[in-house]
Design an enzyme around this catalytic site. Structure first.
Site, PDB file in Angstrom:
ATOM      1  N   GLU A  51       0.550  -1.283  -0.119  1.00  0.00           N
ATOM      2  CA  GLU A  51       0.113   0.007  -0.119  1.00  0.00           C
ATOM      3  C   GLU A  51       0.896   1.260  -0.057  1.00  0.00           C
ATOM      4  OE1 GLU A  51      -0.327  -2.700   1.989  1.00  0.00           O
ATOM      5  OE2 GLU A  51      -1.932  -2.851   2.930  1.00  0.00           O
ATOM      6  N   GLY A 300      15.550 -38.700   3.596  1.00  0.00           N
ATOM      7  CA  GLY A 300      15.085 -39.941   2.927  1.00  0.00           C
ATOM      8  C   GLY A 300      13.939 -40.535   3.506  1.00  0.00           C
ATOM      9  N   ARG A 302      13.128 -42.417   5.844  1.00  0.00           N
ATOM     10  CA  ARG A 302      12.950 -42.461   7.185  1.00  0.00           C
ATOM     11  C   ARG A 302      12.365 -41.113   7.688  1.00  0.00           C
ATOM     12  NH1 ARG A 302      15.400 -45.319  11.882  1.00  0.00           N
ATOM     13  NH2 ARG A 302      16.081 -43.504  13.241  1.00  0.00           N
TER      14      ARG A 302
HETATM   15  C1  AOF Z   1       0.071  -4.884   4.635  1.00  0.00           C
HETATM   16  N1  AOF Z   1       0.885  -4.906   3.525  1.00  0.00           N
HETATM   17  O1  AOF Z   1       2.174  -5.326   1.952  1.00  0.00           O
HETATM   18  C2  AOF Z   1       2.311  -6.737   3.995  1.00  0.00           C
HETATM   19  C3  AOF Z   1       1.242  -6.771   5.142  1.00  0.00           C
HETATM   20  O2  AOF Z   1       7.272  -6.391  10.074  1.00  0.00           O
HETATM   21  P1  AOF Z   1       6.287  -5.752   8.937  1.00  0.00           P
HETATM   22  O3  AOF Z   1       6.019  -4.107   9.254  1.00  0.00           O
HETATM   23  O4  AOF Z   1       6.754  -5.846   7.610  1.00  0.00           O
HETATM   24  O5  AOF Z   1       4.493  -6.332   9.010  1.00  0.00           O
HETATM   25  C4  AOF Z   1       4.757  -7.522   8.667  1.00  0.00           C
HETATM   26  C5  AOF Z   1       3.277  -8.049   8.833  1.00  0.00           C
HETATM   27  O6  AOF Z   1       2.457  -7.221   8.192  1.00  0.00           O
HETATM   28  C6  AOF Z   1       2.845  -9.169   8.160  1.00  0.00           C
HETATM   29  O7  AOF Z   1       3.063 -10.395   9.400  1.00  0.00           O
HETATM   30  C7  AOF Z   1       1.407  -9.268   7.686  1.00  0.00           C
HETATM   31  O8  AOF Z   1       0.409  -9.392   8.822  1.00  0.00           O
HETATM   32  C8  AOF Z   1       1.358  -7.661   7.466  1.00  0.00           C
HETATM   33  N2  AOF Z   1       1.847  -7.881   6.197  1.00  0.00           N
HETATM   34  N3  AOF Z   1       0.457  -5.944   5.462  1.00  0.00           N
HETATM   35  O9  AOF Z   1      -0.731  -4.134   4.840  1.00  0.00           O
HETATM   36  C9  AOF Z   1       1.706  -5.716   2.813  1.00  0.00           C
HETATM   37  N4  AOF Z   1       3.332  -7.445   3.344  1.00  0.00           N
HETATM   38 ZN    ZN Z   2       1.063  -2.827   5.891  1.00  0.00          ZN
END
Ligand code: AOF
Ligand code: ZN
Length: 372
Positions: A51, A300, A302
């Site tokens: 975003e 493998g 196992r």
């Molecule tokens: C969004 N847009 O493009 C993504 C989101 O540690 P940060 O700040 O990068 O946050 C990671 C978390 O944000 C991730 O675990 C997920 O919940 C959200 N990812 N959210 O609005 C994005 N990549």
């Molecule tokens: Zn975000």
């Protein structure tokens, strides 16, 4: 018909497949009066979210615009700032999101904050596609363990090995290339001690058309309860030794552990099961704590059997070669399954990688029927 803007957001998201883990793949499209004014996708953890990239491109045209994003915008201060705060500040009019983010730090609070700020929120456009795209992330963020896939190559009579003295390669070039792309899409690859010794593998992504950034090579995980792996193995003698974890038990020799640690490898002492095997659940929890969101188990038999018997596999990828081995001593990928409760699998994808076939199997989760 699929909404074209959400479709584009999903296509943009896909570009993060090989680099964004453990974060989800996210794409965002900003539309102002029918014109796309901003596009973004999330490239790498720690770098701007989809975003934010799209808002940057849209500039002042984001005001009054509609947002299409395949995951609920985040509202927490993680490695980067809150996307919800940025969307509110940009005065967008409406957000279309495909699915809610199950990350407990978000989980509906992002959309609630948007609505509280007077922004319309529509949920569910292309939800199935969005769920399928980020199945690894959804599993990892809710279970706090990696999404586990097993991979093997076998003959038409279900054998993964050939009698000694013959070429060990069952499948052809197209299948091999495909398996390297599969390795590239996971955070870690795991093998047992027997495979580490007999095959002396490198467990790296090697593609003719790509010179992969070493930071993006998957982690290499070896399970060796006894701790008797020779220190001359490829795995311990490469610049990637520092991306190698060996899970062993307290029964292994301290001098052996010190020796491979001095080669850059990390050694982790894990508890053992009653059969003297490394406790797989401990390994998965530990990998989850290390932010490893997906794991490819390569053998493998196992190790494959242990993962299968404990119902720890979410997917199985089988490369099927048009060959018969017909040797009684040749191993099958899974053994002694007679006593376990049944697991059901569904073929999710079938690819013809001439002359071989690649089958992707997906676990069919049992539905819990509540008494009426
Ligand atoms: C969004 N847009 O493009 C993504 C989101 O540690 P940060 O700040 O990068 O946050 C990671 C978390 O944000 C991730 O675990 C997920 O919940 C959200 N990812 N959210 O609005 C994005 N990549
Ligand atoms: Zn975000």
């Amino acid at each position: 018909m699929m909404n074209p803007y959400m479709h584009e957001a999903l296509t943009l998201a896909e570009q993060g497949r090989y680099s964004c883990a453990p974060n989800p793949m996210v794409g965002c499209v900003i539309v102002n009066r029918g014109q796309v004014v901003g596009r973004g996708w999330h490239q790498r953890a720690g770098e701007p979210h989809a975003e934010i990239v799209a808002l940057h491109e849209a500039g002042t045209l984001a005001a009054g615009a509609e947002i299409y994003v395949n995951l609920e915008p985040c509202c927490h201060e993680g490695r980067t700032g809150s996307c919800v705060a940025a969307l509110i500040a940009a005065k967008v009019s409406c957000v279309h999101l495909a699915v809610v983010d199950p990350n407990p730090l978000v989980a509906g609070q992002g959309l609630a904050q948007l609505r509280a700020a007077g922004i319309a929120v529509h949920i569910g456009c292309c939800a199935d596609e969005a769920l399928a795209l980020n199945q690894i992330f959804f599993h990892y963020i809710t279970q706090k363990q990696p999404f586990v896939m097993a991979k093997w190559a076998m003959s038409l009579d279900g054998k993964i090995s050939v009698p000694s003295g013959q070429s060990r390669q069952l499948t052809s070039t197209a299948a091999l290339e495909h398996s390297h792309r599969l390795r590239q899409a996971v955070a870690a690859i795991l093998v047992g001690a027997n495979t580490a010794i007999t095959d002396d593998p490198q467990l790296t992504v090697r593609r003719k058309d790509l010179n992969l950034d070493p930071n993006l090579q998957p982690w290499r995980i070896i399970l060796s309860a006894k701790g008797d792996l020779p220190h001359h193995l490829h795995l311990f003698n490469s610049p990637l030794a520092s991306k190698t974890l060996v899970y062993t038990t307290e029964h292994s020799l301290p001098s052996w552990r010190q020796r491979i640690e001095s080669q850059g490898v990390s050694v982790i002492i894990a508890p053992t099961t009653e059969e003297g095997m490394t406790d797989l659940l401990f390994v998965l929890k530990d990998l989850g704590e290390k932010h490893i969101s997906s794991l490819l188990v390569e053998g493998g038999s196992r190790i494959l059997t242990s993962f299968y018997r404990q119902a720890l596999l979410q997917k199985i990828i089988i490369y099927l070669a048009p060959k018969f081995i017909g040797h009684t001593e040749a191993l099958s990928p899974l053994r002694s399954l007679d006593l376990i409760s049944e697991q059901s699998w569904q073929i999710e994808e079938m690819l013809f990688l001439a002359p071989d076939v690649c089958l992707t199997l997906k676990k069919v989760e049992k539905k819990i029927c509540l008494p009426v």
